[in-house]
Design a protein around this motif. Structure first.
Motif, mmCIF file in Angstrom:
data_model
loop_
_atom_site.group_PDB
_atom_site.id
_atom_site.type_symbol
_atom_site.label_atom_id
_atom_site.label_comp_id
_atom_site.label_asym_id
_atom_site.label_seq_id
_atom_site.Cartn_x
_atom_site.Cartn_y
_atom_site.Cartn_z
ATOM 1 N N PHE A 11 0.843 -1.201 0.000
ATOM 2 C CA PHE A 11 0.000 0.000 0.000
ATOM 3 C C PHE A 11 0.872 1.241 0.000
ATOM 4 O O PHE A 11 1.785 1.376 0.802
ATOM 5 C CB PHE A 11 -0.919 0.025 1.221
ATOM 6 N N GLU A 12 0.566 2.136 -0.908
ATOM 7 C CA GLU A 12 1.202 3.457 -0.946
ATOM 8 C C GLU A 12 0.085 4.477 -0.982
ATOM 9 O O GLU A 12 -0.768 4.430 -1.847
ATOM 10 C CB GLU A 12 2.085 3.593 -2.184
ATOM 11 N N GLY A 13 0.086 5.361 -0.015
ATOM 12 C CA GLY A 13 -0.963 6.369 0.006
ATOM 13 C C GLY A 13 -1.037 7.043 1.345
ATOM 14 O O GLY A 13 -0.026 7.254 2.007
ATOM 15 N N ASP A 14 -2.238 7.360 1.737
ATOM 16 C CA ASP A 14 -2.523 8.097 2.957
ATOM 17 C C ASP A 14 -1.735 7.549 4.153
ATOM 18 O O ASP A 14 -1.792 6.357 4.452
ATOM 19 C CB ASP A 14 -4.029 8.022 3.218
ATOM 20 N N ASP A 15 -1.017 8.441 4.841
ATOM 21 C CA ASP A 15 -0.182 8.024 5.976
ATOM 22 C C ASP A 15 -0.999 7.436 7.120
ATOM 23 O O ASP A 15 -0.557 6.488 7.772
ATOM 24 C CB ASP A 15 0.646 9.204 6.489
ATOM 25 N N ASP A 16 -2.182 7.996 7.391
ATOM 26 C CA ASP A 16 -3.011 7.466 8.479
ATOM 27 C C ASP A 16 -3.453 6.029 8.175
ATOM 28 O O ASP A 16 -3.464 5.174 9.061
ATOM 29 C CB ASP A 16 -4.242 8.347 8.722
ATOM 30 N N ILE A 17 -3.815 5.783 6.925
ATOM 31 C CA ILE A 17 -4.215 4.430 6.526
ATOM 32 C C ILE A 17 -3.019 3.492 6.630
ATOM 33 O O ILE A 17 -3.133 2.380 7.144
ATOM 34 C CB ILE A 17 -4.817 4.435 5.102
ATOM 35 N N ALA A 18 -1.846 3.956 6.177
ATOM 36 C CA ALA A 18 -0.645 3.118 6.222
ATOM 37 C C ALA A 18 -0.265 2.774 7.662
ATOM 38 O O ALA A 18 0.118 1.632 7.953
ATOM 39 C CB ALA A 18 0.517 3.816 5.521
ATOM 40 N N ARG A 19 -0.379 3.730 8.570
ATOM 41 C CA ARG A 19 -0.031 3.483 9.981
ATOM 42 C C ARG A 19 -0.980 2.482 10.626
ATOM 43 O O ARG A 19 -0.605 1.805 11.584
ATOM 44 C CB ARG A 19 -0.035 4.792 10.769
ATOM 45 N N ALA A 20 -2.199 2.370 10.130
ATOM 46 C CA ALA A 20 -3.198 1.468 10.719
ATOM 47 C C ALA A 20 -3.034 0.018 10.259
ATOM 48 O O ALA A 20 -3.645 -0.882 10.840
ATOM 49 C CB ALA A 20 -4.607 1.958 10.383
ATOM 50 N N ILE A 21 -2.197 -0.211 9.246
ATOM 51 C CA ILE A 21 -1.989 -1.590 8.769
ATOM 52 C C ILE A 21 -1.352 -2.382 9.903
ATOM 53 O O ILE A 21 -0.374 -1.946 10.499
ATOM 54 C CB ILE A 21 -1.117 -1.598 7.500
ATOM 55 N N PRO A 22 -1.911 -3.537 10.217
ATOM 56 C CA PRO A 22 -1.409 -4.311 11.366
ATOM 57 C C PRO A 22 0.000 -4.854 11.148
ATOM 58 O O PRO A 22 0.445 -5.053 10.014
ATOM 59 C CB PRO A 22 -2.422 -5.447 11.517
ATOM 60 N N SER A 23 0.659 -5.122 12.253
ATOM 61 C CA SER A 23 2.007 -5.683 12.230
ATOM 62 C C SER A 23 1.964 -7.172 11.893
ATOM 63 O O SER A 23 0.914 -7.826 12.002
ATOM 64 C CB SER A 23 2.665 -5.508 13.598
ATOM 65 N N GLN A 24 3.110 -7.703 11.535
ATOM 66 C CA GLN A 24 3.222 -9.138 11.287
ATOM 67 C C GLN A 24 2.902 -9.912 12.563
ATOM 68 O O GLN A 24 2.293 -10.985 12.499
ATOM 69 C CB GLN A 24 4.609 -9.492 10.765
ATOM 70 N N THR A 25 3.256 -9.354 13.712
ATOM 71 C CA THR A 25 2.960 -10.006 14.988
ATOM 72 C C THR A 25 1.455 -10.150 15.191
ATOM 73 O O THR A 25 0.972 -11.224 15.570
ATOM 74 C CB THR A 25 3.584 -9.209 16.158
ATOM 75 N N ALA A 26 0.701 -9.075 14.921
ATOM 76 C CA ALA A 26 -0.761 -9.131 15.066
ATOM 77 C C ALA A 26 -1.351 -10.136 14.079
ATOM 78 O O ALA A 26 -2.211 -10.945 14.440
ATOM 79 C CB ALA A 26 -1.374 -7.747 14.863
#
Length: 157
Positions: A11-26
């Protein structure tokens, strides 16, 4: 049980959306919850986060629907005689997940958890084409999410 998650962030785009992407751990925690509920041992899954363009292209190519969607599931089918613990691929559209969570009054992380579990169940052969199958699949989703401390996503708020 042990999920092996191949994490792909495209994903490349909105920073808020990118920050909400879950971690590999989650993602691994959520995938392990599905494997535990299904009584399965080690399984591998690729989870790719995309934007709307890639999601829409894949949704059109494989499902004939010309719009982006929250999650697409592509089960892996090994050739006869080949044994692999590879479930397949999940394609998760980050902007759609964020938009749906906002519209439904849900925490974005919890919606990601739900859609990851939903997609994993599809990879395991569950579907929701008819009402009976939908009831089975939804009850599994609700139980798995509850095991993670997440409320029933199908409750109307």
């Amino acid at each position: 049980m042990s999920a092996i998650v191949d994490y792909q962030q495209a994903f490349e785009g909105d920073d808020d959306i990118a920050r909400a992407i879950p971690s590999q751990t989650a993602l691994t925690q959520w995938a392990n919850a599905v494997l535990q509920a299904e009584g399965l041992s080690e399984q591998e899954v690729t989870i790719r986060f995309t934007g709307e363009t890639e999601s829409q292209q894949l949704n059109y190519e494989y499902r004939g629907k010309d719009k982006p969607t929250n999650v697409l599931s592509f089960p892996f089918e090994a050739p006869p005689g080949i044994e692999l613990n590879l479930l397949g691929d999940l394609i998760i559209c980050a902007p759609v997940i964020s938009k749906e969570a906002n519209e439904q009054g849900k925490l974005v992380e919890q919606h990601y958890a739900h859609m990851t579990i939903h997609g994993m169940l599809h990879l395991l052969g569950y579907d929701h084409i008819d009402d009976n199958d939908a009831d089975v699949m939804e009850s599994k989703e609700i139980a798995i999410l509850a095991s993670l401390g997440i409320d029933d996503p199908y409750q109307i708020k």
